[in-house]
Scaffold this motif. Sequence first.
Motif, PDB file in Angstrom:
ATOM      1  N   TRP A   1       0.846  -1.362  -0.054  1.00  0.00           N
ATOM      2  CA  TRP A   1       0.315  -0.505   0.384  1.00  0.00           C
ATOM      3  C   TRP A   1       0.322   1.285   0.138  1.00  0.00           C
ATOM      4  O   TRP A   1       2.061   1.227   0.450  1.00  0.00           O
ATOM      5  N   CYS A   2       0.731   2.051  -0.430  1.00  0.00           N
ATOM      6  CA  CYS A   2       1.143   3.492  -0.712  1.00  0.00           C
ATOM      7  C   CYS A   2       0.619   4.203   0.373  1.00  0.00           C
ATOM      8  O   CYS A   2      -0.946   4.194   1.294  1.00  0.00           O
ATOM      9  N   TYR A   3       0.773   5.342   0.446  1.00  0.00           N
ATOM     10  CA  TYR A   3       0.159   6.457   1.758  1.00  0.00           C
ATOM     11  C   TYR A   3      -0.552   6.906   1.509  1.00  0.00           C
ATOM     12  O   TYR A   3      -1.697   6.751   2.278  1.00  0.00           O
ATOM     13  N   GLN A   4      -1.033   7.304  -0.251  1.00  0.00           N
ATOM     14  CA  GLN A   4      -2.788   7.908  -0.062  1.00  0.00           C
ATOM     15  C   GLN A   4      -3.574   6.743  -0.240  1.00  0.00           C
ATOM     16  O   GLN A   4      -4.703   7.146   0.016  1.00  0.00           O
ATOM     17  N   ASP A   5      -3.348   5.207  -0.911  1.00  0.00           N
ATOM     18  CA  ASP A   5      -4.569   4.092  -0.417  1.00  0.00           C
ATOM     19  C   ASP A   5      -4.683   4.013   1.132  1.00  0.00           C
ATOM     20  O   ASP A   5      -6.233   3.843   1.359  1.00  0.00           O
ATOM     21  N   VAL A   6      -3.768   4.076   2.233  1.00  0.00           N
ATOM     22  CA  VAL A   6      -3.944   4.203   3.707  1.00  0.00           C
ATOM     23  C   VAL A   6      -5.012   4.968   4.523  1.00  0.00           C
ATOM     24  O   VAL A   6      -6.488   5.077   4.338  1.00  0.00           O
ATOM     25  N   TRP A   7      -5.229   6.638   3.441  1.00  0.00           N
ATOM     26  CA  TRP A   7      -6.336   7.791   3.654  1.00  0.00           C
ATOM     27  C   TRP A   7      -7.567   7.415   2.833  1.00  0.00           C
ATOM     28  O   TRP A   7      -8.023   7.283   3.273  1.00  0.00           O
ATOM     29  N   THR A   8      -7.215   6.917   1.786  1.00  0.00           N
ATOM     30  CA  THR A   8      -8.573   6.924   0.816  1.00  0.00           C
ATOM     31  C   THR A   8      -9.107   5.867   1.622  1.00  0.00           C
ATOM     32  O   THR A   8     -10.309   5.945   2.007  1.00  0.00           O
ATOM     33  N   PHE A   9      -9.086   4.433   2.134  1.00  0.00           N
ATOM     34  CA  PHE A   9      -9.152   4.051   2.500  1.00  0.00           C
ATOM     35  C   PHE A   9     -10.112   4.615   4.307  1.00  0.00           C
ATOM     36  O   PHE A   9     -10.606   3.688   4.194  1.00  0.00           O
ATOM     37  N   LEU A  10      -9.207   4.889   5.050  1.00  0.00           N
ATOM     38  CA  LEU A  10     -10.065   4.899   6.365  1.00  0.00           C
ATOM     39  C   LEU A  10     -10.516   6.216   6.162  1.00  0.00           C
ATOM     40  O   LEU A  10     -12.128   6.145   6.382  1.00  0.00           O
ATOM     41  N   ARG A  11     -10.456   7.515   5.115  1.00  0.00           N
ATOM     42  CA  ARG A  11     -11.774   8.382   4.901  1.00  0.00           C
ATOM     43  C   ARG A  11     -13.014   7.786   4.029  1.00  0.00           C
ATOM     44  O   ARG A  11     -14.101   8.355   4.820  1.00  0.00           O
ATOM     45  N   GLU A  12     -12.895   6.731   3.459  1.00  0.00           N
ATOM     46  CA  GLU A  12     -13.760   6.070   2.986  1.00  0.00           C
ATOM     47  C   GLU A  12     -14.959   5.048   4.129  1.00  0.00           C
ATOM     48  O   GLU A  12     -15.790   5.401   3.637  1.00  0.00           O
ATOM     49  N   LEU A  13     -13.941   4.535   4.372  1.00  0.00           N
ATOM     50  CA  LEU A  13     -14.831   3.633   5.979  1.00  0.00           C
ATOM     51  C   LEU A  13     -15.285   4.686   6.801  1.00  0.00           C
ATOM     52  O   LEU A  13     -16.117   4.228   7.458  1.00  0.00           O
ATOM     53  N   GLU A  14     -14.997   5.863   7.215  1.00  0.00           N
ATOM     54  CA  GLU A  14     -15.327   7.447   7.825  1.00  0.00           C
ATOM     55  C   GLU A  14     -15.109   6.366   9.142  1.00  0.00           C
ATOM     56  O   GLU A  14     -16.257   6.334  10.137  1.00  0.00           O
ATOM     57  N   VAL A  15     -13.853   5.824   9.212  1.00  0.00           N
ATOM     58  CA  VAL A  15     -13.781   5.081  10.818  1.00  0.00           C
ATOM     59  C   VAL A  15     -13.174   6.563  11.338  1.00  0.00           C
ATOM     60  O   VAL A  15     -12.293   7.635  11.183  1.00  0.00           O
ATOM     61  N   GLU A  16     -13.040   6.503  12.821  1.00  0.00           N
ATOM     62  CA  GLU A  16     -12.006   7.077  13.558  1.00  0.00           C
ATOM     63  C   GLU A  16     -10.599   6.628  13.637  1.00  0.00           C
ATOM     64  O   GLU A  16     -10.052   6.036  13.162  1.00  0.00           O
ATOM     65  N   TYR A  17      -9.503   7.703  13.399  1.00  0.00           N
ATOM     66  CA  TYR A  17      -8.267   8.190  13.994  1.00  0.00           C
ATOM     67  C   TYR A  17      -7.625   8.705  14.903  1.00  0.00           C
ATOM     68  O   TYR A  17      -8.274   8.863  15.153  1.00  0.00           O
ATOM     69  N   CYS A  18      -6.478   8.980  14.960  1.00  0.00           N
ATOM     70  CA  CYS A  18      -5.591   8.967  16.227  1.00  0.00           C
ATOM     71  C   CYS A  18      -5.853  10.491  15.531  1.00  0.00           C
ATOM     72  O   CYS A  18      -5.853  10.900  14.544  1.00  0.00           O
TER      73      CYS A  18
ATOM     74  N   VAL B   1       2.075  30.892  15.483  1.00  0.00           N
ATOM     75  CA  VAL B   1       1.386  30.058  15.549  1.00  0.00           C
ATOM     76  C   VAL B   1       1.049  29.755  14.407  1.00  0.00           C
ATOM     77  O   VAL B   1       1.732  30.191  13.179  1.00  0.00           O
ATOM     78  N   LYS B   2       1.635  28.214  14.573  1.00  0.00           N
ATOM     79  CA  LYS B   2       1.702  27.842  13.592  1.00  0.00           C
ATOM     80  C   LYS B   2       0.636  26.198  13.043  1.00  0.00           C
ATOM     81  O   LYS B   2       0.222  26.009  13.599  1.00  0.00           O
ATOM     82  N   ARG B   3       0.424  26.414  11.849  1.00  0.00           N
ATOM     83  CA  ARG B   3      -1.325  25.359  11.422  1.00  0.00           C
ATOM     84  C   ARG B   3      -0.543  24.978  10.760  1.00  0.00           C
ATOM     85  O   ARG B   3       0.073  24.950   9.796  1.00  0.00           O
ATOM     86  N   TYR B   4      -1.133  23.355  10.488  1.00  0.00           N
ATOM     87  CA  TYR B   4      -0.442  22.380   9.640  1.00  0.00           C
ATOM     88  C   TYR B   4      -1.615  21.635   8.783  1.00  0.00           C
ATOM     89  O   TYR B   4      -3.154  21.732   9.600  1.00  0.00           O
ATOM     90  N   ARG B   5      -2.102  21.236   7.898  1.00  0.00           N
ATOM     91  CA  ARG B   5      -2.940  20.557   7.214  1.00  0.00           C
ATOM     92  C   ARG B   5      -2.788  19.575   7.609  1.00  0.00           C
ATOM     93  O   ARG B   5      -2.435  18.777   8.422  1.00  0.00           O
ATOM     94  N   PRO B   6      -4.260  18.662   7.815  1.00  0.00           N
ATOM     95  CA  PRO B   6      -4.570  17.093   7.973  1.00  0.00           C
ATOM     96  C   PRO B   6      -3.625  16.346   6.885  1.00  0.00           C
ATOM     97  O   PRO B   6      -3.184  16.586   6.715  1.00  0.00           O
ATOM     98  N   ALA B   7      -3.138  15.134   8.104  1.00  0.00           N
ATOM     99  CA  ALA B   7      -2.304  14.605   7.069  1.00  0.00           C
ATOM    100  C   ALA B   7      -2.253  13.846   6.177  1.00  0.00           C
ATOM    101  O   ALA B   7      -1.917  13.018   4.883  1.00  0.00           O
ATOM    102  N   TYR B   8      -4.199  13.726   5.276  1.00  0.00           N
ATOM    103  CA  TYR B   8      -4.216  12.516   4.743  1.00  0.00           C
ATOM    104  C   TYR B   8      -4.583  14.013   3.214  1.00  0.00           C
ATOM    105  O   TYR B   8      -4.371  13.001   2.053  1.00  0.00           O
ATOM    106  N   GLU B   9      -3.868  15.434   3.357  1.00  0.00           N
ATOM    107  CA  GLU B   9      -3.430  16.148   2.442  1.00  0.00           C
ATOM    108  C   GLU B   9      -2.157  16.387   1.934  1.00  0.00           C
ATOM    109  O   GLU B   9      -2.054  16.368   0.170  1.00  0.00           O
TER     110      GLU B   9
END
Length: 284
Positions: free
Chosen positions: A214-231, A262-270
């Motif tokens: 799996w590549c990085y984006q596969d992981v996030w596609t899977f988790l976000r499509e399933l709409e499960v909670e993550y850390c 004040v540093k702000r970061y975008r979410p990991a799935y981006e």
Amino acid sequence: MTSLETSTNGDVHQANCHDVIAAAKEAINTPLSAIPPTLPQICQQLHTKIRAFLDAPPKSEAHERTQNHTRESLKVVEKALTDYTFDELAISYNGGKDCLVLLLLFLCALHERPPTAKKIHSVYVMSAYPFTEVDEFVNISVREYSLDLHRYALPMKDAFATYLAENKKGDEEGIKAIFVGTRRTDPHGEKLHHFDRTDHGWPDFMRIQPVIDWCYQDVWTFLRELEVEYCSLYDLGYTSLGGLTDTEPNPKLLDPSSTDSVKRYRPAYELLKDEDERLGRNKR
């Protein structure tokens, strides 16, 4: 029977009735969300979700790739369930995104092979300086996914050796194989396969790596499509989780609106590139 005995027995009976009524009221007033689901219920729910994900028309090339990797990974899990009994299998779980994907796949596959056990054998090799958010999510996972989790704040080799020793059953070997969420872009992951026996002084067990390709984006596609909670740290720009002393938000996700104070970061799935995943590690 004396009048005193009659009175005492009546009081006991009345007290027992009050206890039963109170317990019944508590059960009625307890929201369903507060009652942990059983392992078969968890497996059924995830099987339904993942089957729906696999049956859906692909939305993009990344979506289709993730569907294909999911099918391949489920075959690996199913082979493991054929080669080993449920009690010979465990999962290495630390609350990270990769092992969360792995856990969901394992639970999905168990729907077709329901175990008699109530919980999943699992081991958590803790960081010496763990994030509170990680430990909180691990605790949520224990409840939501019915994990029998053993925690060790030890070096990884020692943690696995201790876990295997503690789970031996008399003369039997106990745990023979452990699912791990290693991917090919992880350190030392480039030459691994779906099944690899440990070597080089490690305690002896079969490592099962269903998400190795799996590549990085596969992981996030899977988790976000399933709409499960993550850390929750992943929504704060963290892309690879270690401990407090060696992990920070990924600099590639720094929001342009950030200031020095004040540093702000975008979410990991981006994050888009696999090679950028660990840029937030070993910086402190």
